[in-house]
Design an enzyme around this catalytic site. Structure first.
Site, short mmCIF file in Angstrom:
data_model
loop_
_atom_site.label_atom_id
_atom_site.label_comp_id
_atom_site.label_asym_id
_atom_site.label_seq_id
_atom_site.Cartn_x
_atom_site.Cartn_y
_atom_site.Cartn_z
N LYS A 1 -1.54 -2.70 -0.84
CA LYS A 1 -1.07 -1.82 0.24
C LYS A 1 -2.11 -1.76 1.36
CE LYS A 1 1.32 1.03 2.65
NZ LYS A 1 1.55 2.44 2.32
N ILE A 2 -3.39 -1.72 1.02
CA ILE A 2 -4.43 -1.70 2.05
C ILE A 2 -4.40 -2.99 2.85
CG2 ILE A 2 -6.93 -1.74 2.41
CD1 ILE A 2 -7.11 0.23 0.02
#
Length: 322
Positions: free
Chosen positions: A180-181
């Site tokens: 997600k980052i």
């Protein structure tokens, strides 16, 4: 709770957190016929789910007997509170759900700590952060990335299919948080690039809506460039993701890159431009204000074009670019 004998079609599901994202995601489960009970700190925000067949409870403890409990809260501290705080989901080690699926955007450190707390109590923990916002959810276009015990993922996979268009399993532990980052690093880089080329062509005499229509219909267009086009064309910066949140993810991403010895030169430069957007003080607006900063650096004054633009999620709109 032993999940091995649970019929996937008859799972009792709990939901914690019915903000703008959470209520839209929970609604999709309820409308699919899932046996759903929801809790939110402000009960009124969960009440609309009753119209779709869900129940609403007054205490988190009422969800401890669920097969699966989803969490969708605002920050790491909130996740810690709803799981381990007074009256939290895991506060009674002898009375806990089978699986916790956390869809919140929280730090890897918090995710690890919550995973360990779940494992100590015999609860499977899945990290399942999402890509999208409320409008994306309602359009059925949400994407999820999931990590944790594979059997737990397979148990809830059919539920995830109701929530979004895709759920990708990426392995054990908290690898979903890194994914997600990385996703949000690209979010910032693409938006900055989109701002630069849009300002370039406008200063050369081309309207933003004409350029972005061409871009979105070309091989370089994407669901994201189309989705952000109304904001760029009409300068409606109603927040979907703020500069402060994007800066946080760039900090996390660059820290992860240092830890893994991976150079991220383009992301590092974009991080400085995101910081510049924070420095303007416009931290309650959408991070699409990167377009304004690029225009100012180019000596260009932007004005809304007031053109209905298709965002790819529904009817073309001037009013709602999110």
């Amino acid at each position: 709770m032993d999940m091995t004998t649970a019929d996937p079609s008859d799972l009792r599901v709990g939901w914690i957190g019915t903000g703008r994202m959470g209520v839209a995601m929970a609604e999709r489960l309820a409308r699919a016929g899932v046996r759903l009970t929801a809790w939110n700190r402000t009960i009124a925000k969960a009440e609309p789910l009753k119209d779709h067949g869900a129940d609403v409870c007054g205490a988190i403890a009422d969800l401890r007997d669920r097969h699966v409990v989803f969490t969708m809260v605002s920050a790491s501290a909130d996740l810690e509170h709803v799981l381990l705080g007074d009256g939290g989901l895991l506060a009674d080690p002898g009375h806990v759900p089978g699986i916790v699926v956390d869809c919140s955007t929280v730090s890897t450190e918090t995710s690890v700590a919550m995973r360990e707390a779940c494992e100590e109590r015999g609860v499977s923990f899945l990290a399942a952060p999402v890509s999208g916002n409320g409008k994306v959810v309602r359009a059925g276009q949400l994407s999820l990335v999931v990590s944790g015990p594979r059997p737990a993922y397979e148990t809830v996979a059919h539920l995830l299919e109701h929530i979004g268009k895709s759920a990708t399993y990426v392995g054990e532990g908290d690898t979903a948080r890194l994914v997600k980052i990385a996703h949000n690093l690209m979010l910032g880089v693409v938006t900055q690039t989109m701002a630069e080329i849009t300002v370039l062509v406008e200063k050369g005499g081309v309207s933003r809506h004409a350029f972005l229509e061409f871009l979105n219909n070309s091989v370089m267009g994407s669901a994201f460039t189309r989705y952000k086009s109304p904001a760029f064309v009409n300068l409606d910066y109603s927040p979907t993701f703020t500069p402060l949140l994007l800066r946080k993810d760039f900090d996390l991403g660059l820290a992860a890159a240092r830890g893994l010895d991976v150079p991220l030169p383009v992301a590092a430069l974009t991080a400085q431009l995101v910081q510049a957007s924070v420095g303007t003080g416009r931290v309650e607006e959408d991070f699409s204000i990167l377009l304004d900063l690029q225009a100012a650096a180019s000596g260009l004054e932007l004005k809304p074009e007031n053109v209905a633009v298709d965002d790819g999620l529904g009817p073309a709109s001037v009013e709602d670019p999110s």
